[in-house]
Design a protein around this motif. Sequence first.
Motif, PDB file in Angstrom:
ATOM      1  N   MET A 118      15.689  40.241 -22.812  1.00  0.00           N
ATOM      2  CA  MET A 118      14.741  39.755 -21.811  1.00  0.00           C
ATOM      3  C   MET A 118      13.538  39.127 -22.496  1.00  0.00           C
ATOM      4  SD  MET A 118      11.817  41.886 -20.603  1.00  0.00           S
ATOM      5  CE  MET A 118      10.405  41.169 -19.844  1.00  0.00           C
ATOM      6  N   ASP A 119      13.115  39.786 -23.583  1.00  0.00           N
ATOM      7  CA  ASP A 119      11.955  39.276 -24.307  1.00  0.00           C
ATOM      8  C   ASP A 119      12.168  37.858 -24.794  1.00  0.00           C
ATOM      9  OD1 ASP A 119      10.378  41.345 -23.901  1.00  0.00           O
ATOM     10  OD2 ASP A 119      10.394  42.137 -25.949  1.00  0.00           O
ATOM     11  N   ALA A 120      13.338  37.649 -25.427  1.00  0.00           N
ATOM     12  CA  ALA A 120      13.606  36.342 -26.022  1.00  0.00           C
ATOM     13  C   ALA A 120      13.569  35.252 -24.953  1.00  0.00           C
ATOM     14  CB  ALA A 120      14.967  36.349 -26.721  1.00  0.00           C
ATOM     15  N   ALA A 121      14.188  35.540 -23.816  1.00  0.00           N
ATOM     16  CA  ALA A 121      14.217  34.554 -22.742  1.00  0.00           C
ATOM     17  C   ALA A 121      12.802  34.239 -22.262  1.00  0.00           C
ATOM     18  CB  ALA A 121      15.067  35.073 -21.587  1.00  0.00           C
ATOM     19  N   LEU A 122      12.026  35.277 -22.112  1.00  0.00           N
ATOM     20  CA  LEU A 122      10.662  35.103 -21.623  1.00  0.00           C
ATOM     21  C   LEU A 122       9.818  34.341 -22.640  1.00  0.00           C
ATOM     22  CD1 LEU A 122       8.951  35.809 -19.188  1.00  0.00           C
ATOM     23  CD2 LEU A 122       8.277  37.899 -20.331  1.00  0.00           C
ATOM     24  N   PHE A 123      10.037  34.668 -23.913  1.00  0.00           N
ATOM     25  CA  PHE A 123       9.310  33.973 -24.985  1.00  0.00           C
ATOM     26  C   PHE A 123       9.611  32.485 -24.935  1.00  0.00           C
ATOM     27  CE2 PHE A 123       7.204  36.555 -28.362  1.00  0.00           C
ATOM     28  CZ  PHE A 123       7.151  37.727 -27.628  1.00  0.00           C
ATOM     29  N   ASP A 124      10.915  32.163 -24.760  1.00  0.00           N
ATOM     30  CA  ASP A 124      11.316  30.757 -24.691  1.00  0.00           C
ATOM     31  C   ASP A 124      10.675  30.066 -23.503  1.00  0.00           C
ATOM     32  OD1 ASP A 124      12.714  30.571 -26.910  1.00  0.00           O
ATOM     33  OD2 ASP A 124      14.726  30.717 -26.007  1.00  0.00           O
ATOM     34  N   LYS A 125      10.773  30.753 -22.368  1.00  0.00           N
ATOM     35  CA  LYS A 125      10.294  30.161 -21.127  1.00  0.00           C
ATOM     36  C   LYS A 125       8.806  29.844 -21.211  1.00  0.00           C
ATOM     37  CE  LYS A 125       9.829  31.599 -16.502  1.00  0.00           C
ATOM     38  NZ  LYS A 125       9.766  32.874 -15.826  1.00  0.00           N
ATOM     39  N   LEU A 126       8.062  30.737 -21.850  1.00  0.00           N
ATOM     40  CA  LEU A 126       6.617  30.547 -21.898  1.00  0.00           C
ATOM     41  C   LEU A 126       6.180  29.773 -23.148  1.00  0.00           C
ATOM     42  CD1 LEU A 126       5.504  34.092 -20.754  1.00  0.00           C
ATOM     43  CD2 LEU A 126       5.332  31.991 -19.449  1.00  0.00           C
ATOM     44  N   GLY A 127       7.146  29.440 -24.005  1.00  0.00           N
ATOM     45  CA  GLY A 127       6.805  28.695 -25.211  1.00  0.00           C
ATOM     46  C   GLY A 127       6.023  29.526 -26.219  1.00  0.00           C
ATOM     47  N   LEU A 128       6.390  30.804 -26.348  1.00  0.00           N
ATOM     48  CA  LEU A 128       5.701  31.675 -27.300  1.00  0.00           C
ATOM     49  C   LEU A 128       6.464  31.706 -28.616  1.00  0.00           C
ATOM     50  CD1 LEU A 128       4.918  34.690 -24.960  1.00  0.00           C
ATOM     51  CD2 LEU A 128       3.561  32.642 -25.337  1.00  0.00           C
ATOM     52  N   ASP A 129       5.742  31.872 -29.688  1.00  0.00           N
ATOM     53  CA  ASP A 129       6.343  31.914 -31.008  1.00  0.00           C
ATOM     54  C   ASP A 129       6.339  33.359 -31.502  1.00  0.00           C
ATOM     55  OD1 ASP A 129       7.065  31.739 -33.597  1.00  0.00           O
ATOM     56  OD2 ASP A 129       5.268  30.648 -34.267  1.00  0.00           O
ATOM     57  N   PRO A 130       7.523  33.991 -31.595  1.00  0.00           N
ATOM     58  CA  PRO A 130       7.565  35.422 -31.939  1.00  0.00           C
ATOM     59  C   PRO A 130       6.999  35.720 -33.325  1.00  0.00           C
ATOM     60  CG  PRO A 130       9.744  34.593 -31.314  1.00  0.00           C
ATOM     61  CD  PRO A 130       8.860  33.407 -31.418  1.00  0.00           C
ATOM     62  N   LYS A 131       6.884  34.682 -34.161  1.00  0.00           N
ATOM     63  CA  LYS A 131       6.393  34.946 -35.526  1.00  0.00           C
ATOM     64  C   LYS A 131       4.870  34.885 -35.612  1.00  0.00           C
ATOM     65  CE  LYS A 131      10.500  33.028 -37.605  1.00  0.00           C
ATOM     66  NZ  LYS A 131      10.764  32.014 -36.554  1.00  0.00           N
ATOM     67  N   ALA A 132       4.249  34.287 -34.621  1.00  0.00           N
ATOM     68  CA  ALA A 132       2.787  34.183 -34.644  1.00  0.00           C
ATOM     69  C   ALA A 132       2.177  35.563 -34.382  1.00  0.00           C
ATOM     70  CB  ALA A 132       2.342  33.182 -33.587  1.00  0.00           C
ATOM     71  N   PRO A 133       0.894  35.733 -34.747  1.00  0.00           N
ATOM     72  CA  PRO A 133       0.241  37.018 -34.437  1.00  0.00           C
ATOM     73  C   PRO A 133       0.234  37.270 -32.930  1.00  0.00           C
ATOM     74  CG  PRO A 133      -1.259  35.527 -35.616  1.00  0.00           C
ATOM     75  CD  PRO A 133       0.027  34.803 -35.463  1.00  0.00           C
ATOM     76  N   VAL A 134       0.220  38.541 -32.574  1.00  0.00           N
ATOM     77  CA  VAL A 134       0.275  38.907 -31.157  1.00  0.00           C
ATOM     78  C   VAL A 134      -0.864  38.244 -30.385  1.00  0.00           C
ATOM     79  CG1 VAL A 134       0.209  40.814 -29.526  1.00  0.00           C
ATOM     80  CG2 VAL A 134       1.342  41.092 -31.728  1.00  0.00           C
ATOM     81  N   LEU A 135      -2.054  38.379 -30.930  1.00  0.00           N
ATOM     82  CA  LEU A 135      -3.200  37.798 -30.224  1.00  0.00           C
ATOM     83  C   LEU A 135      -4.192  37.265 -31.233  1.00  0.00           C
ATOM     84  CD1 LEU A 135      -4.423  37.743 -27.200  1.00  0.00           C
ATOM     85  CD2 LEU A 135      -6.032  39.342 -28.180  1.00  0.00           C
ATOM     86  N   GLN A 136      -4.709  36.100 -30.919  1.00  0.00           N
ATOM     87  CA  GLN A 136      -5.704  35.508 -31.788  1.00  0.00           C
ATOM     88  C   GLN A 136      -6.816  34.960 -30.920  1.00  0.00           C
ATOM     89  OE1 GLN A 136      -3.508  32.773 -34.234  1.00  0.00           O
ATOM     90  NE2 GLN A 136      -4.914  33.083 -35.919  1.00  0.00           N
ATOM     91  N   CYS A 137      -8.018  35.485 -31.085  1.00  0.00           N
ATOM     92  CA  CYS A 137      -9.161  34.902 -30.392  1.00  0.00           C
ATOM     93  C   CYS A 137      -9.909  34.069 -31.413  1.00  0.00           C
ATOM     94  CB  CYS A 137     -10.086  35.979 -29.845  1.00  0.00           C
ATOM     95  SG  CYS A 137      -9.324  36.974 -28.576  1.00  0.00           S
ATOM     96  N   GLU A 138     -10.112  32.811 -31.111  1.00  0.00           N
ATOM     97  CA  GLU A 138     -10.811  31.935 -32.060  1.00  0.00           C
ATOM     98  C   GLU A 138     -12.088  31.418 -31.436  1.00  0.00           C
ATOM     99  OE1 GLU A 138      -8.188  28.837 -33.309  1.00  0.00           O
ATOM    100  OE2 GLU A 138      -6.771  30.303 -34.103  1.00  0.00           O
ATOM    101  N   ASP A 139     -13.207  31.779 -32.011  1.00  0.00           N
ATOM    102  CA  ASP A 139     -14.523  31.308 -31.552  1.00  0.00           C
ATOM    103  C   ASP A 139     -14.633  31.362 -30.030  1.00  0.00           C
ATOM    104  OD1 ASP A 139     -15.143  30.781 -34.182  1.00  0.00           O
ATOM    105  OD2 ASP A 139     -14.289  28.776 -34.082  1.00  0.00           O
ATOM    106  N   LEU A 140     -14.167  32.436 -29.472  1.00  0.00           N
ATOM    107  CA  LEU A 140     -14.119  32.557 -28.017  1.00  0.00           C
ATOM    108  C   LEU A 140     -15.529  32.696 -27.435  1.00  0.00           C
ATOM    109  CD1 LEU A 140     -12.177  32.913 -25.615  1.00  0.00           C
ATOM    110  CD2 LEU A 140     -12.232  35.346 -26.054  1.00  0.00           C
TER     111      LEU A 140
END
Lengths: 705, 368
Positions: free
Chosen positions: A1-23
Amino acid sequence: MDAALFDKLGLDPKAPVLQCEDLCISYYTRAGEIPAVMDFNLTVGANEAIGLVGESGCGKSTVALAIMQYMGKNGAITGGAVRFFGRDMTSMSELELRALRGSLISMVYQEPMSSLNPAMKIGAQLCEVPMIHEGLSRDQAKERVLEMLAAVRLPDPKRIFNAYPHQISGGQQQRVVIAMALLSGPKLMLLDEPTTALDVTVEAGIVELIKDIAKEFGTSLIYISHNLGLILNTCDKISVLYSGKTVEHGSVRDVFDEMRHPYTRGLFNSIPLPGADKNARPLIPIKGQMPLPTERPAGCTFGPRCDYFEEGLCNDPAPLKVSPVDAKGSHVVRCRRWDAIDWEAARPRRRQAEPPKIGAQVLEIDHMKKYYEIKDRSLMALIRGKASRYVKANEDIDFDAHAGETVAIVGESGCGKSTLAKVLLGLETATEGRVMLGDLDISNIPVRRRAPNEIGALQIIFQNPFETLNPAHTVGSQIARVIRKFGVASDPEEVRERVLKLLDTVRLPREFYERKPRQLSGGQKQRVGIARAFAGEPKVVVADEPVSALDVSVQAAVTQLLMDIQREQKTTVLFISHDLSVVRYLADRVVVMYLGHIVEQGSVEQVYAPPYHPYTEALLSAVPIADTSVKKRRIVLEGELPSALNPPKGCPFCTRCPRVIAGLCDVEEPPLKTLADGHQVLCHLEDQVFEEMEPVIALAEGYSG
Amino acid sequence: MSEATLQTREAPFITRLFTFRETRAAMAWSIGLYALAAIASGLGAPLFVQAIACAALVFFALNALWSVRESSIAVIGLALVLFWVLLATAAPLLPLRDPTAVSPAFKGLSEVLQIKTLLTYAPDMKLTEAQSALLEKPTWFGYSYEGETYTLGIDHKGRDILSRLIWGAQRVLVWASLATATAYIVGMLFGVMAGYLGGWVDEVISFVANIMLSFPVMVLYIIIITQLGASGVNVIIAVTFASAPGIMRIVRGLVLDLKTRDYIAAAQTRGESAWYIMLFELLPNARGPLIVDACLRLGYTTIAIATLGFLGLGLPPPEPDWGSMLAEARAKGATFHHMIIIPAAALSSLILGFNLMADGLREISLRD
């Protein structure tokens, strides 16, 4: 389910979980744009736990809401990016966000009761999650939910599944909320003060659960708290926020042992640490208070409160960037002077202060009992002849207090400490026993029949600063009323003079005389509360958790103030609290209560060192301690506090006691044992067991306080 | 969001001119002065007192409108209400005709009436030139007779409608506010007692209130007025009986919440009497929702008084009263439409004003 959802939302499983940049996050109000968070950077890796610490108003909850992209009508991200697995969440559509929330990112809020729908059964609420996000059938969902309820260590998941939220306790509710957050196997879980509303022993259980379960499910955590001890327990890295900016970020060990920002140092200086008491190491509060978002100073926002402030450097309006402290750059601070400060000298020094002189006995509580009668008017009760039952709120309370002494009454909610306060103040009358204030038995005199000077002699400081003052009257008139009421003075000029003096005593500006309570901050309100309690020159002041609702740095200042006034006026303070570090810090003697009984009492040294009552032992173990050099023995209490309407037979603590002796504790009432002079324990345990007890809190070698 | 963080904009010159210390205090002083002057003139004080009342009211109106500027709904509502209050206060100062006197214009109007009646029976009747001219002249806005102009026309008895409208506004406003205030005093007193004292006091008060609430309001009014007779004081009694139970319930609910606050416990622990706690500690903190409810209730009371007037149970004729004006117009409305439209529009605008004011105040209180 995860993989499908990742694809659908255009997420990259290798990237860090969360990154806040100069928010940057702002709120828009009638007064214009108010920046709530500026220049916020954070990277959360897989399986990492990050703590966000700061006082109220520092923007830590705003960060959480921004990560959820749930800012409300008047909030907006004005700059920077929030990347979830590489994809900027600000570019996501509402539909994509809905697919994300509750499945890949979930959140646990502070108040468990208000995060559960009271009109729905717990099972039905939990089943919604997998049914909506994964399209499971009701039966599949139920199976999954029951597994998850067992995973969060709830007893009897089937019963909980069919219960309504109000039918289970607060701790259980929070476990249900955590189960709900975990149901879809989120990659990131946000916890916003998840244990603040709970009792210490319950809190200890929940924290343990969060830690274990994050590992088990491979979830990254962002843990928001004002409690440094909890962060130490649960997190790998920590970000300290002040007035909308990260002031220090690094691994927990780096920040706790070698903090390099004056604000972080100030926070640690204002919390009591184990082994320190009021005479040896006074708390050092941070001066002033956090600026309002519209009145932030130029340059370093902490500048005006900082002891190391340098004119021209610290208030230089040029953007203040973070600078790395160590070679790797994993520990950063936002300070221009961090390398110019002598950090060893910034540690609080031991300072031998004169211990207060304990005077004559002022208050004596002698085998006091308070039962509440509950009348059952149903027909069944009449037939069975059980028309009234009793809630045994206080059972055999017996202790005394001397002039100038601080007696702490410790226990969790429902232990009867508030009832005791009510009896003392005359809001309730005792069922049995005596309460001697000087030569007068006040146990059966309600406050309406007490003489003004008797009322003035026994006053209270309330817990909630936001309720303690009447919002309709000015500060001055409220204190003046007390002075007139207790007959201290009656001439208007003299009354006014006394009020102004009291304001001086609690270190508030005299202009506050004309202010309405809504114009005051929490700490200032509590100071007014203290002024009011001391207006009638009391002999005994009951302080009902006077600082627990305040921010850490303010807590220290208010505690210090209370101690100073006490020292000056030789008042007896009955300090009601559940916070054992504060009690260790300021009490002379401690009374531990459980389910209406005093289970242990003695001097601070006696209670905080072995031998312990098993309940005290568990309480001590549950206290979160913000010090990496402290080792604790873990004792997690199972089960729930029994109802006072239906207490267990035998020892009140036998249902949860880790040292319970079957066939004895649950049958026979325990004897009151005197272990040392003035140290009493209500317990069945053999003397030998007491002797062999080991300390719960151990300090590592070289601990300097 | 604390108040200090909100930047305060400069008040307009006129407001700053009159503002001393702070707007809130200025408003309190001016409304106090207004009330005193209004009562004094009601008791027969000389005319200049009325002028003082008007000045105080204008000052209050400007400040009040400025202080609710955040909500356009509140501004509209307040403006509508203040418009009528100002007219009512200024009634003795305005060059109005006697509202009860039959003007000479009645003769002219009755001629028109005669022609119109004749025309209904004989539509083909030939009219003289003078008759046609009479019919073409307006009979309401700007009706003129023998050189005198009647701005809003005259009614079927030849009385000046403008004058009746303004004097009628005074009566409606005076009795509506007196009746609402009385109902509030009674309702608050019982409400705070039921909420704070609880126990059997609460049970008795709530039981009586429930019985009274179970009566249809109109039936209650009619019974009370027919038993006591039609007069202003009896209208107050009727309105109090009908509204006080509702107010009592609201206050009771608010007090049940407020009495758990620590400051009430603080008052108890310093040995305050129950009355002190009820009147000085509890009631001031219940004021927010009560002010909103009072505005709504003023509207209801206005409707009630108009309804009583319409049924002939209100203030005794021939004094002008919007309700009785409507009742009289009902008979003649087919011929003189303005007799219905004018008082009805006045009544609606005032009630709308009260309701918008309540909405606006609620909006403002929710915002802070």
